[in-house]
Design a protein around this motif. Structure first.
Motif, PDB file in Angstrom:
ATOM      1  N   UNK A  62       0.822  -1.209   0.000  1.00  0.00           N
ATOM      2  CA  UNK A  62       0.000   0.000   0.000  1.00  0.00           C
ATOM      3  C   UNK A  62       0.862   1.267   0.000  1.00  0.00           C
ATOM      4  N   UNK A  63       2.013   1.147   0.638  1.00  0.00           N
ATOM      5  CA  UNK A  63       2.913   2.312   0.698  1.00  0.00           C
ATOM      6  C   UNK A  63       3.788   2.433  -0.556  1.00  0.00           C
ATOM      7  N   UNK A  64       3.689   1.446  -1.449  1.00  0.00           N
ATOM      8  CA  UNK A  64       4.433   1.501  -2.706  1.00  0.00           C
ATOM      9  C   UNK A  64       5.853   1.031  -2.607  1.00  0.00           C
ATOM     10  N   UNK A  65       6.239   0.394  -1.527  1.00  0.00           N
ATOM     11  CA  UNK A  65       7.611  -0.050  -1.369  1.00  0.00           C
ATOM     12  C   UNK A  65       7.896  -1.321  -2.176  1.00  0.00           C
ATOM     13  N   UNK A  66       6.914  -2.195  -2.275  1.00  0.00           N
ATOM     14  CA  UNK A  66       7.065  -3.412  -3.078  1.00  0.00           C
ATOM     15  C   UNK A  66       5.771  -3.632  -3.831  1.00  0.00           C
ATOM     16  N   UNK A  67       5.865  -4.471  -4.862  1.00  0.00           N
ATOM     17  CA  UNK A  67       4.651  -4.798  -5.611  1.00  0.00           C
ATOM     18  C   UNK A  67       3.868  -5.884  -4.874  1.00  0.00           C
ATOM     19  N   UNK A  68       2.598  -5.988  -5.235  1.00  0.00           N
ATOM     20  CA  UNK A  68       1.761  -7.025  -4.587  1.00  0.00           C
ATOM     21  C   UNK A  68       2.274  -8.422  -4.928  1.00  0.00           C
ATOM     22  N   UNK A  69       2.795  -8.597  -6.152  1.00  0.00           N
ATOM     23  CA  UNK A  69       3.314  -9.910  -6.543  1.00  0.00           C
ATOM     24  C   UNK A  69       4.520 -10.266  -5.685  1.00  0.00           C
ATOM     25  N   UNK A  70       5.397  -9.234  -5.414  1.00  0.00           N
ATOM     26  CA  UNK A  70       6.556  -9.508  -4.563  1.00  0.00           C
ATOM     27  C   UNK A  70       6.114  -9.823  -3.133  1.00  0.00           C
ATOM     28  N   UNK A  71       5.094  -9.132  -2.656  1.00  0.00           N
ATOM     29  CA  UNK A  71       4.606  -9.389  -1.296  1.00  0.00           C
ATOM     30  C   UNK A  71       4.071 -10.816  -1.173  1.00  0.00           C
ATOM     31  N   UNK A  72       3.302 -11.259  -2.161  1.00  0.00           N
ATOM     32  CA  UNK A  72       2.751 -12.622  -2.119  1.00  0.00           C
ATOM     33  C   UNK A  72       3.879 -13.646  -2.171  1.00  0.00           C
ATOM     34  N   UNK A  73       4.920 -13.360  -3.004  1.00  0.00           N
ATOM     35  CA  UNK A  73       6.016 -14.307  -3.123  1.00  0.00           C
ATOM     36  C   UNK A  73       6.766 -14.429  -1.806  1.00  0.00           C
ATOM     37  N   UNK A  74       6.997 -13.270  -1.128  1.00  0.00           N
ATOM     38  CA  UNK A  74       7.673 -13.312   0.178  1.00  0.00           C
ATOM     39  C   UNK A  74       6.824 -14.084   1.213  1.00  0.00           C
ATOM     40  N   UNK A  75       5.519 -13.855   1.156  1.00  0.00           N
ATOM     41  CA  UNK A  75       4.643 -14.571   2.100  1.00  0.00           C
ATOM     42  C   UNK A  75       4.714 -16.072   1.857  1.00  0.00           C
ATOM     43  N   UNK A  76       4.698 -16.477   0.549  1.00  0.00           N
ATOM     44  CA  UNK A  76       4.791 -17.910   0.248  1.00  0.00           C
ATOM     45  C   UNK A  76       6.085 -18.507   0.791  1.00  0.00           C
TER      46      UNK A  76
END
Length: 648
Positions: free
Chosen positions: A88-102
């Protein structure tokens, strides 16, 4: 000696024996009941305590597992929320966030084999350590349906991996991350969380469940190590130092569920004592929980019952002596007078009456006896009159039966002569009508219809006259059999010849029913029977006639088989059969089976044929029986003894 004693002494002996017997039986029963109640109380208490321990362990395990898995699920949910905030703050993309969570989810292990996976609301697998399951629709699995419905919370289900031999209970705690539509699922087998249970806390709670003076619970694992015990905690049963005690613990571990008695010695005891144990296992934890107690803790009530019983027995014997003697004297005084009156009544003097000397039970007995003698005197008089009336009625019934038999024989004989003439003229009329008159009538207006109607009516009259003739013949045969005047012309005949003659007699009938096959089976041997040929022929023809009447399609089979000195004759068909209600009545006179197919207008009978056949067969010592055929029809079977005479 007892037989010659006075009645009052006999009564005392009888009362004493009865009292001792009853008191002993009652005492034994009470003692057994108390023992049984105590035994059941021990078993119930031990069983209930064992179940409480099992439930307590289950509850402790459930709470520990749920708390642990909730903490893991909430931790990973918070991690997903932090990654989403960075998106939401624009630091990473949503795809990168999902990949880190996985990567974070898949790096964690729950228990030994447990993992974290994620589903979306449609049941599609979006995170899983097995790549083959990614993007697979699992919504058809029952536990996945439940996850989709609830999205958060705790569930349990049974599961078996492909390489495993049996199912095991599995636990899942879910947290829902709505922005990504992820159901974060922390999953593992329940039996991998045994280390989460606080044994020390469980120890305090278990030993608060003790009962009796020496009862206590304990817990073993499947390897034989004592997890909880007042004296042996931490020891393996191989370390007890006593093979007998070790064998008891080994048996509990091997059986896992049940109960048994055994001998045990706690520290400080000088000898082994009888003990009982109840035990149940917790498979997912590999534990066996048990409760045990010494039997001696519950024996005090039995000793009290024993002393009460002995004291009551002695007091009862002391009071019984004067009571039995007094009652004996009250009974013996009037008995002499009663004996005299009873002896007169026994000799047949129904006018005797006893003198009533008291109003107690003996006085009431005298009243009953006097009333009985009055009734007996009246009954004796009325019985003589009734016997005379019955004797007269019996003579009248015999005379009426003779008159009935003579009437049937005479009427049947007198009816046969005019019926023979009627049948002859009817056949002649049918023949003349067909040859001489029918052609002339058919030339007239509407003549064919009139001719056909006349021919049909004439045929009906002939058929009914033939039926009346059969009825007359059957009545004559029945009256002869009942009167014992049937003439029997017995001769030795080959069974083959009997079967062939019967088959030839119904050959015309068989040809007239082309849809019914007529099967004849004759014996291969030269077996012979000594019978009246015409009477036996009458039986077979009657049975065959009935078989063809009630068989529209299939077969009728006539056969004879030799076995054990008799020849078994049978007539079987594939017709409509006979209902179970009619099977016991078809051999009664004038009885006709219920026509289930409503063919009464086509199949008519007198109700005498089978009754006559039964009489003929019984004359030769046989019994005509009907059994249902496998094809759905009926089989009539009877046996005739084989003859050892030569054929003349």
């Amino acid at each position: 000696m007892i037989r010659n004693m006075k009645i009052r002494n006999k009564m005392f002996v009888a009362y004493a024996c009865a009292f001792l017997l009853i008191f002993s039986v009652v005492g034994i029963v009470i003692y057994a009941l108390v023992t049984n109640i105590i035994q059941e109380s021990i078993e119930s208490e031990l069983s209930r305590t064992t179940e409480m321990i099992q439930n307590m362990v289950h509850t402790t395990a459930d709470v520990s597992i749920k708390n642990y898995m909730r903490a893991v699920a909430e931790k990973n949910l918070e991690e997903a929320k932090q990654l989403y905030r960075q998106v939401r703050r624009g630091r990473i993309t949503e795809q990168e966030a999902k990949q880190r969570a996985r990567e974070s989810f898949l790096s964690q292990t729950i228990g030994t084999t447990g993992r974290i996976y994620c589903l979306d609301s449609d049941g599609i697998m979006v995170v899983h350590h097995k790549h083959s399951l990614l993007d697979v629709d699992l919504s058809g699995l029952p536990f996945v349906k439940e996850q989709i419905r609830r999205k958060t919370g705790y569930i349990e289900y049974d599961w078996k991996e492909p390489f495993e031999k049996k199912v095991r209970p599995k636990a899942v705690f879910m947290a829902y991350f709505e922005p990504w539509d992820w159901i974060i699922s922390v999953s593992s087998y329940r039996d991998e969380f045994i280390q989460l249970i606080n044994v020390e806390d469980l120890n305090k709670r278990l030993f608060s469940l003790g009962f009796g003076k020496s009862g206590y619970p304990f817990v073993l694992d499947y390897d034989g190590k004592m997890l909880l015990h007042p004296y042996l905690e931490g020891k393996h049963y191989g370390e007890y130092g006593d093979p007998k005690l070790s064998a008891i613990a080994r048996r509990i571990v091997e059986e896992k569920n049940g109960h048994f008695d055994y001998l045990w010695k706690n520290p400080g005891d000088t000898e082994l004592k009888e003990k009982v144990v109840y035990f149940m296992d917790i498979p997912e934890m590999g534990w066996v929980v048990a409760s045990s107690s010494y039997y001696e803790d519950f024996q005090a009530p039995l000793e009290a019952v024993k002393f009460i019983f002995i004291g009551a027995l002695l007091v009862g014997l002391l009071f019984m002596v004067p009571i039995s003697m007094g009652i004996g004297s009250l009974i013996t005084r009037p008995l002499n007078e009663l004996q005299i009156d009873l002896a007169r009544a026994a000799d047949g003097d129904f006018s005797v009456r006893m003198r009533q000397f008291s109003n107690d039970e003996l006085g009431i007995l005298v009243q009953y006896f006097n009333t009985f003698m009055e009734k007996l005197e009246e009954y004796s008089s009325s019985r003589e009159k009734e016997i005379a009336v019955r004797r007269d009625a019996e003579q009248k019934l015999i005379a009426m039966d003779r008159a009935k038999t003579l009437f049937l024989a005479s009427a049947s004989h007198e009816l046969r002569t005019p019926l023979t003439s009627i049948l002859g003229f009817l056949k002649l009329m049918e023949k003349s009508f067909q040859k001489q008159f029918r052609s002339h009538i058919e030339t007239l207006a509407n003549g064919e219809v009139q001719a056909e109607r006349f021919a049909r009516n004439l045929s009906i009259v002939r058929i009914e006259a033939e039926r009346l003739g059969r009825l007359v013949n059957d009545l004559l045969d029945m009256s002869k059999i009942e009167a014992g005047k049937m003439e029997w012309r017995d001769q030795t005949l080959l069974v083959q010849d009997i079967i062939v003659r019967a088959a030839e007699s119904v050959a015309g009938r068989a040809e007239a029913t082309p849809k019914v096959d007529f099967v004849v089976r004759t014996p291969e041997s030269d077996a012979a029977v000594n019978v009246d040929a015409d009477r036996l022929h009458q039986v077979l023809i009657n049975l065959l006639d009935n078989a063809f009447k009630y068989t529209e399609l299939g077969s009728v089979t006539l056969s004879a088989v030799e076995a054990e000195g008799v020849s078994h004759f049978s007539v079987c068909d594939t017709g409509r059969g006979i209902s179970e209600d009619d099977r016991e009545k078809i051999f009664d006179i004038f009885y006709q089976a219920h026509d289930v197919n409503k063919r009464s207008s086509q199949v008519l009978g007198t109700g005498l044929g089978l009754a006559i056949c039964q009489q003929i067969v019984e004359h030769y010592g046989g019994k005509l029986k009907m059994i249902p055929a496998e094809s759905g029809g009926s089989c009539f079977i009877f046996s005739i003894p084989l003859s050892d005479k030569e054929i003349v």
